[in-house]
Design a protein around this motif. Structure first.
Motif, PDB file in Angstrom:
ATOM      1  N   SER A 263     -81.033  24.822 -26.207  1.00  0.00           N
ATOM      2  CA  SER A 263     -81.562  25.051 -27.663  1.00  0.00           C
ATOM      3  C   SER A 263     -82.306  26.514 -27.470  1.00  0.00           C
ATOM      4  N   GLU A 264     -82.734  27.017 -26.571  1.00  0.00           N
ATOM      5  CA  GLU A 264     -83.306  28.188 -26.334  1.00  0.00           C
ATOM      6  C   GLU A 264     -82.229  29.444 -25.749  1.00  0.00           C
ATOM      7  N   ASN A 265     -81.591  29.032 -24.890  1.00  0.00           N
ATOM      8  CA  ASN A 265     -80.551  30.048 -24.267  1.00  0.00           C
ATOM      9  C   ASN A 265     -79.256  29.968 -24.554  1.00  0.00           C
ATOM     10  N   GLY A 266     -78.821  28.710 -25.211  1.00  0.00           N
ATOM     11  CA  GLY A 266     -77.159  28.633 -25.419  1.00  0.00           C
ATOM     12  C   GLY A 266     -76.401  28.303 -24.294  1.00  0.00           C
ATOM     13  N   GLU A 267     -76.903  27.692 -23.384  1.00  0.00           N
ATOM     14  CA  GLU A 267     -75.934  27.788 -21.982  1.00  0.00           C
ATOM     15  C   GLU A 267     -75.514  26.236 -22.070  1.00  0.00           C
ATOM     16  N   PHE A 268     -74.638  25.846 -22.801  1.00  0.00           N
ATOM     17  CA  PHE A 268     -74.246  24.519 -22.897  1.00  0.00           C
ATOM     18  C   PHE A 268     -73.596  23.902 -21.593  1.00  0.00           C
ATOM     19  N   ASP A 269     -72.924  24.814 -20.797  1.00  0.00           N
ATOM     20  CA  ASP A 269     -72.315  24.443 -19.617  1.00  0.00           C
ATOM     21  C   ASP A 269     -73.368  23.976 -18.683  1.00  0.00           C
ATOM     22  N   VAL A 270     -74.399  24.556 -18.635  1.00  0.00           N
ATOM     23  CA  VAL A 270     -75.489  24.547 -17.766  1.00  0.00           C
ATOM     24  C   VAL A 270     -76.144  23.168 -18.341  1.00  0.00           C
ATOM     25  N   GLY A 271     -76.064  23.002 -19.573  1.00  0.00           N
ATOM     26  CA  GLY A 271     -76.873  21.895 -20.165  1.00  0.00           C
ATOM     27  C   GLY A 271     -75.996  20.656 -19.810  1.00  0.00           C
ATOM     28  N   PHE A 272     -74.761  20.755 -20.079  1.00  0.00           N
ATOM     29  CA  PHE A 272     -73.967  19.476 -19.638  1.00  0.00           C
ATOM     30  C   PHE A 272     -74.118  19.180 -18.060  1.00  0.00           C
ATOM     31  N   ALA A 273     -73.972  20.269 -17.193  1.00  0.00           N
ATOM     32  CA  ALA A 273     -74.383  19.995 -15.730  1.00  0.00           C
ATOM     33  C   ALA A 273     -75.580  19.237 -15.355  1.00  0.00           C
ATOM     34  N   ILE A 274     -76.546  19.652 -16.149  1.00  0.00           N
ATOM     35  CA  ILE A 274     -77.861  19.186 -15.805  1.00  0.00           C
ATOM     36  C   ILE A 274     -77.764  17.720 -16.448  1.00  0.00           C
ATOM     37  N   ALA A 275     -77.179  17.354 -17.743  1.00  0.00           N
ATOM     38  CA  ALA A 275     -77.034  16.196 -18.159  1.00  0.00           C
ATOM     39  C   ALA A 275     -76.312  15.087 -17.040  1.00  0.00           C
ATOM     40  N   ALA A 276     -75.189  15.786 -16.389  1.00  0.00           N
ATOM     41  CA  ALA A 276     -74.595  14.867 -15.288  1.00  0.00           C
ATOM     42  C   ALA A 276     -75.504  14.499 -14.117  1.00  0.00           C
ATOM     43  N   ILE A 277     -76.182  15.529 -13.786  1.00  0.00           N
ATOM     44  CA  ILE A 277     -76.947  15.409 -12.587  1.00  0.00           C
ATOM     45  C   ILE A 277     -77.983  14.456 -12.891  1.00  0.00           C
TER      46      ILE A 277
END
Length: 285
Positions: free
Chosen positions: A248-262
């Motif tokens: 939401s704040e940084n727009g890092e969707f790749d990192v977001g999906f990585a965290i979601a998978a973790i």
């Protein structure tokens, strides 16, 4: 001898059975599709650097090791506090409380607490734990807020499990000369392990997935702290909080999906470990 149903009734039963199977199939497909999509988008973005380092603004790198640790610290702290409280309260209400009016009032209050939005818990936790008690934004303040949130879940699931234990078990133990506490400890509680484990799994799922309340109380810190007792006094963002921050704040969707998978892997692993512990406890009992 079974009475033969009329063709109209058989048609109704067939339609109802088909609708039930259809709803169950859609539910399973949605779950599988959701997990598969998260793993498809997230697993490819999980790297050793992401898992083993901390975020550095100077180096321009992203690492979530501190947030993984903060998540584990929060889960452990909240469960250590809430399980004895919730199970103890359920045992008292079901086994010892004589005033049924008081029991009904407490049950109604716990059901009401489960419906309160988590952001309100976060606001109250910030005012009471962070400011009134002087804990500031810390893992301990966040964990205590989560304890208040998930206590009704532990209480109600344990209480419902206690109600399923046949009264004959208690009567037989008393007839053999066992004390009330000995009966509860050796006969009743082992029969309620399924309910306790179910409540613990629900609590873990809510802790891991909570973000609104922890934003107010635990903060979004990402400094690596390996000492548990030091971490309790440190501002630390869990994985779900950092997922919100990165997307939401940084727009890092790749990192977001990585965290979601973790997060998915972490929840599945904790659930599997909890079920193994339940089987081990049953064998010991």
């Amino acid at each position: 001898m079974n009475e033969k149903l009329s063709p109209k009734r058989e048609a109704y039963n067939a339609i109802a059975r088909a609708l039930i199977y259809l709803c169950a199939g859609i539910t399973v497909l949605l779950l599988v599709a959701l997990i598969a999509y998260i793993f498809y988008r997230g697993l490819g973005n999980i790297t050793w650097q992401l898992l083993s380092t901390q975020r550095s603004a100077l180096k321009g790198t992203i690492g979530i090791l501190p947030n993984i640790l903060f998540t584990l610290y929060t889960v452990f702290t909240a469960l250590v506090i809430v399980l004895p409280l919730g199970i103890g309260a359920a045992i008292y209400l079901n086994e010892y409380a004589a005033n049924q009016n008081m029991v009904r009032i407490i049950e109604g209050a716990t059901e009401t607490l489960t419906a309160i939005p988590s952001i309100i818990y976060g606001l109250v936790g910030m005012l009471f734990f962070c400011q009134k008690l002087g804990l500031q934004s810390s893992v301990l303040a966040g964990s205590l807020t989560l304890v208040v949130m998930i206590l009704p879940t532990i209480m109600r699931t344990t209480q419902e499990a206690l109600k399923t234990v046949p009264a004959s078990y208690r009567e037989a133990a008393v007839g053999l000369g066992a004390t009330k506490w000995y009966t509860i400890r050796t006969i009743v509680l082992p029969c309620t392990l399924d309910g306790v484990v179910a409540g613990a799994i629900l609590a873990i799922g809510r802790i891991v997935g909570e973000s609104a309340a922890l934003l107010f109380t635990a903060g979004t810190g990402y400094v690596l702290v390996t000492n548990y007792f030091e971490a309790l006094q440190t501002s630390g963002g869990t994985l779900s909080v950092m997922l919100y921050v990165y997307v939401s704040e940084n727009g890092e969707f790749d990192v977001g999906f990585a965290i979601a998978a973790i997060l998915m892997i972490l929840v599945l692993a904790i659930n599997f470990a909890t079920k193994l512990a339940k089987k081990k406890l049953k064998r010991i009992g």
